[in-house]
Design a protein around this motif. Structure first.
Motif, short mmCIF file in Angstrom:
data_model
loop_
_atom_site.label_atom_id
_atom_site.label_comp_id
_atom_site.label_asym_id
_atom_site.label_seq_id
_atom_site.Cartn_x
_atom_site.Cartn_y
_atom_site.Cartn_z
N GLU A 1 0.83 -1.21 0.00
CA GLU A 1 0.00 0.00 0.00
C GLU A 1 0.87 1.26 0.00
OE1 GLU A 1 -3.40 0.65 -0.07
OE2 GLU A 1 -3.86 -1.46 -0.38
N TRP B 1 2.41 1.62 -3.38
CA TRP B 1 1.39 2.02 -4.33
C TRP B 1 1.13 3.53 -4.25
CZ3 TRP B 1 -4.28 -0.15 -4.24
CH2 TRP B 1 -4.93 0.17 -5.42
N TYR C 1 -0.61 -4.67 -10.59
CA TYR C 1 -2.04 -4.84 -10.81
C TYR C 1 -2.30 -6.23 -11.37
CZ TYR C 1 -3.01 0.24 -10.42
OH TYR C 1 -3.14 1.53 -9.99
N TYR D 1 -7.69 -6.51 -12.72
CA TYR D 1 -7.83 -5.34 -11.85
C TYR D 1 -8.95 -4.41 -12.33
CZ TYR D 1 -6.80 -0.76 -9.87
OH TYR D 1 -6.91 0.46 -9.25
N TRP E 1 -10.87 -0.48 -11.02
CA TRP E 1 -10.93 0.66 -10.10
C TRP E 1 -12.29 1.31 -10.25
CZ3 TRP E 1 -10.91 6.20 -10.93
CH2 TRP E 1 -10.79 6.93 -9.74
N PHE F 1 -11.21 4.38 1.14
CA PHE F 1 -10.93 3.40 0.10
C PHE F 1 -11.05 1.98 0.64
CE2 PHE F 1 -6.73 4.12 1.97
CZ PHE F 1 -6.24 2.82 2.12
N THR F 2 -11.31 1.08 -0.28
CA THR F 2 -11.26 -0.35 -0.04
C THR F 2 -10.46 -0.97 -1.17
OG1 THR F 2 -13.44 -0.35 1.03
CG2 THR F 2 -12.59 -2.48 0.28
N ASP F 3 -9.37 -1.61 -0.82
CA ASP F 3 -8.53 -2.31 -1.80
C ASP F 3 -8.59 -3.80 -1.53
OD1 ASP F 3 -7.70 0.18 -2.77
OD2 ASP F 3 -5.91 0.21 -1.51
N ILE G 1 -2.74 -6.39 -6.75
CA ILE G 1 -3.92 -5.58 -6.47
C ILE G 1 -5.02 -6.00 -7.44
CG2 ILE G 1 -4.82 -3.25 -6.28
CD1 ILE G 1 -1.74 -2.42 -6.00
N SER H 1 -9.91 -1.76 -6.46
CA SER H 1 -9.85 -0.62 -5.57
C SER H 1 -11.10 0.23 -5.79
CB SER H 1 -8.60 0.22 -5.85
OG SER H 1 -8.49 1.27 -4.93
N TYR I 1 -12.97 3.97 -4.33
CA TYR I 1 -12.84 5.20 -3.55
C TYR I 1 -14.18 5.88 -3.40
CZ TYR I 1 -7.79 5.67 -3.12
OH TYR I 1 -6.49 5.51 -2.75
#
Length: 120
Positions: A4, A7, A23, A27, A29, A91-93, A104, A107, A109
């Motif tokens: 994290e 990143w 990624y 992945y 987002w 955020f949640t990853d 990853i 993600s 936001y």
């Protein structure tokens, strides 16, 4: 936690090579506006950001098997395509461990609403 931190630094630098390496192929987002970028689009879009600051706090990690969920708050100042987008975001990853390393996977936001002064 190390991933994290790396990143956040890569995002500040616009380091698309780091993103390519970390990624997962699938992945995604999800932006505060609800749009969804796949891996290719998100890495390409990284070129449109510039940051004055980016700080991550209140980070929590939960690991279940080969999956980790990381939550926290990102406070940032910067521009996207020349427009200010500063503020605080929750955020949640989601990360997955494959072949002994973390990638990853997703993600998301959400903008944190500014605190309103309470009436007395």
């Amino acid at each position: 936690m190390q991933l994290e931190r790396e990143w956040a630094d890569a995002v500040k630098r616009g380091d698309t090579a780091w993103m390519e390496q970390h990624y997962a192929p699938e992945y995604t987002w999800t932006s505060p506006e609800g749009t969804v970028n796949d891996r290719k689009a998100d890495i390409e879009d990284a070129k449109n950001y510039s940051f004055d600051s980016l700080e991550v706090s209140d980070t929590r990690v939960r690991v279940v098997g080969d999956t980790a969920v990381v939550t926290g708050v990102t406070a940032l100042k910067g521009k996207y395509k020349g427009e200010d987008f500063g503020g605080s975001y929750r955020f949640t990853d989601t990360l997955v461990r494959r072949d002994g390393r973390w990638l990853i996977l997703a993600s998301q936001y959400t903008r944190v609403a500014p605190q309103q002064a309470s009436a007395k």
